[in-house]
Design a protein around this motif. Structure first.
Motif, PDB file in Angstrom:
ATOM      1  N   TYR A  75      31.874  44.313  35.518  1.00 40.83           N
ATOM      2  CA  TYR A  75      32.641  44.759  34.354  1.00 40.83           C
ATOM      3  C   TYR A  75      33.053  46.236  34.356  1.00 40.83           C
ATOM      4  CZ  TYR A  75      30.639  40.364  32.859  1.00 40.83           C
ATOM      5  OH  TYR A  75      30.236  39.063  32.817  1.00 40.83           O
ATOM      6  N   ARG A  76      32.590  47.046  35.288  1.00 45.57           N
ATOM      7  CA  ARG A  76      32.870  48.480  35.258  1.00 45.57           C
ATOM      8  C   ARG A  76      33.812  48.864  36.393  1.00 45.57           C
ATOM      9  NH1 ARG A  76      29.708  51.853  32.368  1.00 45.57           N
ATOM     10  NH2 ARG A  76      31.465  53.241  32.839  1.00 45.57           N
ATOM     11  N   SER A  77      35.090  48.538  36.222  1.00 45.97           N
ATOM     12  CA  SER A  77      36.064  48.860  37.263  1.00 45.97           C
ATOM     13  C   SER A  77      36.225  50.359  37.437  1.00 45.97           C
ATOM     14  CB  SER A  77      37.415  48.225  36.943  1.00 45.97           C
ATOM     15  OG  SER A  77      37.908  48.680  35.698  1.00 45.97           O
ATOM     16  N   ASP A  78      35.955  51.133  36.381  1.00 51.37           N
ATOM     17  CA  ASP A  78      36.035  52.587  36.502  1.00 51.37           C
ATOM     18  C   ASP A  78      35.021  53.101  37.516  1.00 51.37           C
ATOM     19  OD1 ASP A  78      34.058  51.721  34.654  1.00 51.37           O
ATOM     20  OD2 ASP A  78      33.927  53.726  33.780  1.00 51.37           O
ATOM     21  N   LEU A  79      33.813  52.504  37.510  1.00 49.90           N
ATOM     22  CA  LEU A  79      32.788  52.923  38.464  1.00 49.90           C
ATOM     23  C   LEU A  79      33.116  52.414  39.866  1.00 49.90           C
ATOM     24  CD1 LEU A  79      29.465  52.514  36.450  1.00 49.90           C
ATOM     25  CD2 LEU A  79      30.986  54.489  36.644  1.00 49.90           C
ATOM     26  N   ALA A  80      33.723  51.248  39.943  1.00 45.95           N
ATOM     27  CA  ALA A  80      34.126  50.729  41.262  1.00 45.95           C
ATOM     28  C   ALA A  80      35.092  51.694  41.932  1.00 45.95           C
ATOM     29  CB  ALA A  80      34.764  49.350  41.110  1.00 45.95           C
ATOM     30  N   LYS A  81      36.030  52.222  41.169  1.00 43.78           N
ATOM     31  CA  LYS A  81      37.000  53.169  41.718  1.00 43.78           C
ATOM     32  C   LYS A  81      36.347  54.516  42.015  1.00 43.78           C
ATOM     33  CE  LYS A  81      40.980  51.078  39.384  1.00 43.78           C
ATOM     34  NZ  LYS A  81      42.044  51.274  38.370  1.00 43.78           N
ATOM     35  N   ARG A  82      35.509  54.985  41.102  1.00 43.05           N
ATOM     36  CA  ARG A  82      34.897  56.305  41.253  1.00 43.05           C
ATOM     37  C   ARG A  82      34.032  56.389  42.499  1.00 43.05           C
ATOM     38  NH1 ARG A  82      31.326  58.058  36.344  1.00 43.05           N
ATOM     39  NH2 ARG A  82      33.321  57.632  35.342  1.00 43.05           N
ATOM     40  N   TYR A  83      33.299  55.297  42.777  1.00 41.96           N
ATOM     41  CA  TYR A  83      32.344  55.333  43.878  1.00 41.96           C
ATOM     42  C   TYR A  83      32.793  54.538  45.101  1.00 41.96           C
ATOM     43  CZ  TYR A  83      29.285  57.371  40.372  1.00 41.96           C
ATOM     44  OH  TYR A  83      28.746  58.201  39.404  1.00 41.96           O
ATOM     45  N   GLY A  84      34.016  54.069  45.090  1.00 49.24           N
ATOM     46  CA  GLY A  84      34.542  53.372  46.247  1.00 49.24           C
ATOM     47  C   GLY A  84      33.815  52.068  46.555  1.00 49.24           C
ATOM     48  N   LEU A  85      33.465  51.337  45.508  1.00 47.61           N
ATOM     49  CA  LEU A  85      32.750  50.074  45.700  1.00 47.61           C
ATOM     50  C   LEU A  85      33.713  48.988  46.175  1.00 47.61           C
ATOM     51  CD1 LEU A  85      30.494  50.161  42.503  1.00 47.61           C
ATOM     52  CD2 LEU A  85      30.084  51.184  44.750  1.00 47.61           C
ATOM     53  N   GLY A  86      33.140  47.910  46.712  1.00 47.53           N
ATOM     54  CA  GLY A  86      33.969  46.885  47.324  1.00 47.53           C
ATOM     55  C   GLY A  86      34.556  45.873  46.363  1.00 47.53           C
ATOM     56  N   GLY A  87      33.885  45.642  45.216  1.00 48.88           N
ATOM     57  CA  GLY A  87      34.353  44.561  44.365  1.00 48.88           C
ATOM     58  C   GLY A  87      34.072  44.760  42.893  1.00 48.88           C
ATOM     59  N   ILE A  88      34.751  43.947  42.090  1.00 47.44           N
ATOM     60  CA  ILE A  88      34.572  43.942  40.643  1.00 47.44           C
ATOM     61  C   ILE A  88      34.355  42.500  40.191  1.00 47.44           C
ATOM     62  CG2 ILE A  88      37.076  43.874  40.298  1.00 47.44           C
ATOM     63  CD1 ILE A  88      34.555  45.526  37.895  1.00 47.44           C
ATOM     64  N   HIS A  89      33.339  42.288  39.344  1.00 51.86           N
ATOM     65  CA  HIS A  89      33.096  40.990  38.720  1.00 51.86           C
ATOM     66  C   HIS A  89      33.427  41.161  37.248  1.00 51.86           C
ATOM     67  CE1 HIS A  89      31.010  37.039  38.397  1.00 51.86           C
ATOM     68  NE2 HIS A  89      30.776  37.459  37.166  1.00 51.86           N
ATOM     69  N   ASP A  90      34.347  40.346  36.747  1.00 50.86           N
ATOM     70  CA  ASP A  90      34.800  40.541  35.371  1.00 50.86           C
ATOM     71  C   ASP A  90      35.198  39.206  34.772  1.00 50.86           C
ATOM     72  OD1 ASP A  90      35.531  41.892  33.032  1.00 50.86           O
ATOM     73  OD2 ASP A  90      36.583  43.472  34.141  1.00 50.86           O
ATOM     74  N   ARG A  91      35.553  39.239  33.510  1.00 50.38           N
ATOM     75  CA  ARG A  91      36.059  38.038  32.855  1.00 50.38           C
ATOM     76  C   ARG A  91      37.451  37.734  33.410  1.00 50.38           C
ATOM     77  NH1 ARG A  91      33.355  41.310  29.579  1.00 50.38           N
ATOM     78  NH2 ARG A  91      31.552  40.465  28.462  1.00 50.38           N
ATOM     79  N   LEU A  92      37.781  36.450  33.457  1.00 46.77           N
ATOM     80  CA  LEU A  92      39.045  36.048  34.073  1.00 46.77           C
ATOM     81  C   LEU A  92      40.261  36.711  33.436  1.00 46.77           C
ATOM     82  CD1 LEU A  92      40.511  34.436  36.190  1.00 46.77           C
ATOM     83  CD2 LEU A  92      40.412  32.432  34.674  1.00 46.77           C
ATOM     84  N   PRO A  93      40.356  36.817  32.109  1.00 48.81           N
ATOM     85  CA  PRO A  93      41.536  37.493  31.547  1.00 48.81           C
ATOM     86  C   PRO A  93      41.707  38.914  32.086  1.00 48.81           C
ATOM     87  CG  PRO A  93      40.387  36.292  29.826  1.00 48.81           C
ATOM     88  CD  PRO A  93      39.498  36.245  31.036  1.00 48.81           C
ATOM     89  N   GLU A  94      40.598  39.600  32.348  1.00 48.69           N
ATOM     90  CA  GLU A  94      40.683  40.944  32.911  1.00 48.69           C
ATOM     91  C   GLU A  94      41.162  40.904  34.360  1.00 48.69           C
ATOM     92  OE1 GLU A  94      40.331  43.716  31.180  1.00 48.69           O
ATOM     93  OE2 GLU A  94      39.986  42.456  29.408  1.00 48.69           O
TER      94      GLU A  94
END
Length: 216
Positions: A75-94
């Motif tokens: 759910y934290r795409s901001d942290l995925a971008k900030r730290y160069g993470l590989g993936g995001i798990h989120d609700r489908l509408p997102e």
């Protein structure tokens, strides 16, 4: 029968069980994550629903940069971008609104939801497949033959990862049903007095991985 699904997950990432972190932070958890990555973990889901933002930031900062691509954060795409993470798990509408190149996943509890995620999620968690190890009230929701029929159907879908009650005793059964992946939580982590026993946890992972890959 042929199976059609979105082939966006790197070929080797689902060759080992997908790891889901404990909901709270253990002091030596970054070292445990590093040890699991070194042992062959492909995808590690950081799911920390009860952790405050500053503590979550500090936790991710302790994960070595060289394994950032293995990490999927919930759910934290901001942290995925900030730290160069590989993936995001989120609700489908997102996920439907995302245009970046992060590895994408979501949780499903029915096959209607699985089909709806096609083209938006690279893989989905389907649960509960077996009675949960960590949530005693979380019981299996699907029959074996029903799952086989759906998993071997030719209808387009994302890759499906079995979640819920995955253990050494049933992980082969999940593979035989046709799941592309299996996620582990309760059967993996060895914790005593708030500290992870890294050696036992890695041993458990290696055993789960061996059984999962045996019929690859």
């Amino acid at each position: 029968m042929s199976r059609l699904y979105a082939p966006h997950v790197e070929a080797d990432l689902l060759l080992a069980p997908v790891i889901i972190t404990l909901p709270d932070i253990c002091p030596n958890e970054p070292e445990a994550i590093s040890a699991l990555a070194a042992a062959g973990a492909g995808i590690i889901h950081v799911r920390k629903p009860y952790v405050e933002e500053d503590k979550l930031n500090g936790f991710i900062e302790q994960i070595p940069v060289n394994i950032s691509s293995h990490i999927t954060i919930h759910y934290r795409s901001d942290l995925a971008k900030r730290y160069g993470l590989g993936g995001i798990h989120d609700r489908l509408p997102e996920l439907k609104r995302r245009t970046d190149k992060l590895r994408k996943s979501c949780s499903c509890h029915s096959w209607e939801e699985v089909y709806e995620a096609y083209g938006y999620a690279d893989y989905v968690f389907l649960s509960p497949i077996f009675d949960s190890v960590s949530k005693l009230e979380y019981k299996a929701a699907f029959g074996t033959e029903y799952l086989k029929d759906k998993l071997y159907s030719s209808e387009p879908r994302p890759e499906v990862v079995a979640l819920g009650g995955i253990t050494e005793q049933n992980i082969v059964a999940a593979r035989e049903m046709g799941f592309e992946g299996a996620a582990v939580l309760g059967s993996l982590w060895a914790v005593g007095n708030g500290i992870i026993d890294i050696d036992i946890t890695v041993d458990r992972f290696m055993s789960l991985k061996e059984k999962w890959r045996k019929i690859k």
